[in-house]
Design an enzyme around this catalytic site. Sequence first.
Site, PDB file in Angstrom:
ATOM      1  N   ARG A 160     -36.088  14.030  20.025  1.00 36.38           N
ATOM      2  CA  ARG A 160     -35.421  12.709  19.707  1.00 36.38           C
ATOM      3  C   ARG A 160     -36.433  11.585  19.556  1.00 36.38           C
ATOM      4  NH1 ARG A 160     -32.956  10.819  23.536  1.00 36.38           N
ATOM      5  NH2 ARG A 160     -33.288  12.250  24.953  1.00 36.38           N
ATOM      6  N   TYR A 165     -34.262  17.195  13.397  1.00 40.40           N
ATOM      7  CA  TYR A 165     -34.039  17.805  14.985  1.00 40.40           C
ATOM      8  C   TYR A 165     -32.562  17.294  15.371  1.00 40.40           C
ATOM      9  CZ  TYR A 165     -34.210  17.732  19.901  1.00 40.40           C
ATOM     10  OH  TYR A 165     -33.975  17.879  21.122  1.00 40.40           O
ATOM     11  N   LYS A 168     -25.468  13.171  20.162  1.00 41.19           N
ATOM     12  CA  LYS A 168     -25.576  12.103  21.014  1.00 41.19           C
ATOM     13  C   LYS A 168     -25.112  10.852  20.321  1.00 41.19           C
ATOM     14  CE  LYS A 168     -28.148  14.397  24.008  1.00 41.19           C
ATOM     15  NZ  LYS A 168     -28.008  14.488  25.485  1.00 41.19           N
ATOM     16  N   HIS A 218     -23.085  11.029  29.532  1.00 38.87           N
ATOM     17  CA  HIS A 218     -24.132  12.013  29.455  1.00 38.87           C
ATOM     18  C   HIS A 218     -24.071  12.974  30.523  1.00 38.87           C
ATOM     19  CE1 HIS A 218     -28.498  12.840  28.645  1.00 38.87           C
ATOM     20  NE2 HIS A 218     -27.928  13.937  27.999  1.00 38.87           N
ATOM     21  N   SER A 233     -32.274  13.848  29.905  1.00 30.58           N
ATOM     22  CA  SER A 233     -32.416  14.832  29.257  1.00 30.58           C
ATOM     23  C   SER A 233     -33.492  15.622  29.579  1.00 30.58           C
ATOM     24  CB  SER A 233     -32.936  14.489  27.734  1.00 30.58           C
ATOM     25  OG  SER A 233     -31.661  13.918  27.055  1.00 30.58           O
ATOM     26  N   CYS A 268     -33.476  17.198  32.517  1.00 29.76           N
ATOM     27  CA  CYS A 268     -33.414  17.189  34.002  1.00 29.76           C
ATOM     28  C   CYS A 268     -32.623  18.261  34.849  1.00 29.76           C
ATOM     29  CB  CYS A 268     -33.388  15.724  34.286  1.00 29.76           C
ATOM     30  SG  CYS A 268     -34.668  14.713  33.899  1.00 29.76           S
ATOM     31  N   ASP A 275     -23.591  18.769  28.697  1.00 29.09           N
ATOM     32  CA  ASP A 275     -24.037  17.683  28.008  1.00 29.09           C
ATOM     33  C   ASP A 275     -23.332  16.509  28.079  1.00 29.09           C
ATOM     34  OD1 ASP A 275     -26.789  16.625  27.151  1.00 29.09           O
ATOM     35  OD2 ASP A 275     -25.844  16.598  25.269  1.00 29.09           O
ATOM     36  N   ARG A 327     -35.471  24.911  21.719  1.00 34.94           N
ATOM     37  CA  ARG A 327     -34.073  24.766  21.985  1.00 34.94           C
ATOM     38  C   ARG A 327     -33.496  26.067  21.689  1.00 34.94           C
ATOM     39  NH1 ARG A 327     -31.949  20.061  24.591  1.00 34.94           N
ATOM     40  NH2 ARG A 327     -33.562  18.494  24.757  1.00 34.94           N
TER      41      ARG A 327
END
Length: 613
Positions: free
Chosen positions: A89, A228, A237, A257, A279, A281, A304, A395
Amino acid sequence: ILPAAPTRASAKPVKPKRVGAPEGADPGVVSWVASVAELTEPRDIVWCDGSQEELQRLIDIMLEAGTIVPVPKRPGSYLARSNPDDVARMEDRTFICADDAEDAGPTNNWRDPASMRQVLGGLFDGAMRGRTMYVIPFSMGPVGGPISKLGIEITDSPYVVASMHYMTRVGTAALEAMHGTRDWVPAVHSIGAPLADGQQDVPWPCNPTRYISHFPETREIWSFGSAYGGNALLAKKCFALRIASVQARDEGWLAEHMLLLRMKHDDGRQIHLAGAFPSACGKTNLAMLQPTIPGWTVETLGDDIVWMRPGPDGRLWAINPENGFFGVAPGTSEATNATAMAMMDHDTIFTNVAMTPDGDVWWEGMTKDVPEGLIDWQGRPYDPANGPAAHPNARFTVRAEQAPSIAPDWDAPEGVPLDAIIFGGRRPTQVPLVLQARDWEHGVYVGATVSSQQTAAAEGPVGEIRRDPFAMLPFCGYNMGDYFTHWIDMGHRLGRHAPKIFSVNWFRRDEDGGFLWPGFGENARVLEWIAGRVAGTAPGVDTAVGVLPAEGALNLDGLDIDEAVMDELFEIDPKAWLSELVDVEAFFGQFGRALPTGLVRQLNHVRWRLEHV
Ligand code: GDP
Ligand code: PGA
Ligand code: MN
C-alpha cells in the site's frame, strides 16, 4: 474531469446494449458504467457474474499474459510476480477528497475534490485503451444482510478481478440487489497502462503515477496506477474501511480494521472477540489460532475487517464483510499457523513469494532450511545478496471457506454478538502482554493511543514506531478526532451491553532482540484470561495504566517460561509511560476542537495515576 457520481434517476438514459449490461441491470448502474467507459475507452466490456467459468477464463488470460505461473504442487494455485515497484500500500499516494479539509482531519492526505477530479479525469482519459474493462458487482457481507453493503468495482486488471472473486461476493445476486437503489459504492480502478495497436504487453502492467482517491461525500473511489491488493482491490481497505467508516459515522455503526473470532471451551464457555492490530501485526494469525491449552478451540470469523452495529437486543453485532483472506505469507509455517498452511494447499493466488524447483511456493519462515535452487519473487535464481527470496509483504489470497478453522456460521447475515475488543501493535518495550481498560471511555483511550512499529505492508520505514490509533491511521475516511467521538458515543449507546476492551502486545523483546512471549498458539492463554474477565471470574489488579492479570490468574500450565520473563512481560515502567504521554498529548493536540474531552480526561487520569504510584 471525472464523470459525476451515479445518481438515482439517471439523467440521460443509456441503452444497456451499448455497454453489454445484463438484462434488468439498474439504469443508474448502466449509465454510470457507460460514463466510465466513455472516459477510459476500453476495447471491450465484461460484466462479471462471479462464476467458476469466469474465474477459469481470467486465469487463462493471466497465464497467457505471463501475469501468473502455475504452482504445480497446489491444485488450482498460481504465483503472480508483481512489478518490483508495486508491492505494498502507498499511504502517501492515498487521498481523502472531502469538500472541507477539516473533514479529512490532520492524519489524512486531503485534496480538494474538484481539483482531484480534474487530475484524475486527465489520467483516466483513455486509460483502458486496448484493454478489457471488467464490471464487478459485489456485496460486502451476505447479499441483503442487515449489516451488508453493495458496490461495483470497474477495473482493467484480470488479477484484480480474480482476487475479487476470492475476497468478495461477486455476481448477479449483488447486481440484482442494486436495482432501484443508489446505496452502492462506485469504485473505479485502472492500472493506467493503455495498449496501442499491436503493442506487446508486460506481465504486470502498472503506472509509476499513483492515486488512491476517496470521495467520502459521494462515496466514490478512484484508484490509478497500482495493481497491489490494498491499492487495487477496492472493496477491501478503500471501501470496507475508508468509505464504510464514513457511512458508519453517518448511520450509527462501526467499520473497523479487525479480526473476528469465536473461542469456545468443551464445557460450553465461549466468547466472540474482535481485535485491531496494524497491518502485518498478527490479525490473520490470531484469527486462525490453534490454542495450546486443553479444552479450547478457536473458530475463525474474519481476519481483517469487521463491521458492527447495535442489534435489537442492545448488544454489538459483528460481521466480517469479506469473503476471503489476503494474508502475509512470510512467517507463516506449520509451527506458527498450521490452519493457514492447510487452507492454501489448493486454489490460492500467491503474490511475490519464491518458488522451489519442484514446483512449490516458499517464503522466509516457512521452513528452517532454505530449499536449494529457489527462484526468488522477481523470477531470478535466489541469491541472498539480492535480499529475501520472498518479498517481506508477499501475500496469499484464498476463499474464507478454505480455512479448516472457519466457523460454520461465519457468513450468518446478522453476525455474532461481541463480548470483547482487543487492541495491539508491535511494541518492543513498555506495553504489557495484556491489560484491560477500566471502562469503555478508558478503552477508547487505549485504542486511540495504539502505536506500533511500521511493517512492510505499506511503503515507508520498517521498524519505526508510529501512533496508529485503532490500527486505523491509514484507513479512517474522516477526521480521526470525530472518529474518537463516534466511538465514545457508541459506548453511551451500548451501556452495560458494551464489549470489554483490552490491550495486548505479543512483540515485547529482550535485550538480545528476541521475543519474550512465544506468541501464536500460546496467545490462547491471554484470550482465556480475557474470557474470564468477560465472565467476571478471572481476577485482575488495577494499575495506573489498566487492569493486569492478578498473580496466578494467567494460565501458564505446560508453558516453559521463566518467572523473570513473565515479570518482564508485565513490567510497567512509570517513567517510560509518563514520557510517552508527552507524545500522546502532542498527537492528540493536532485534532484541536475535534478531540473529545473524554480522551483529555483519560489522559489526565492516567498521568495522575502514574505520578502517584
Ligand atoms: P496481519 O497483517 O495483521 O493479518 O498480520 P499476520 O497475522 O499476517 O502476521 C504478520 C506477521 O506477524 C507474520 O510474519 C506473523 O508470523 C507474525 N506474527 C503473528 N502473530 C505473532 C505472534 O503472536 N508472535 C510473533 N512473534 N509474531 C507473530
Ligand atoms: P493487512 O493489509 O496487512 O492489514 O492484511 C492488507 C493490505 O496491505 O492491503
Ligand atoms: Mn492479515
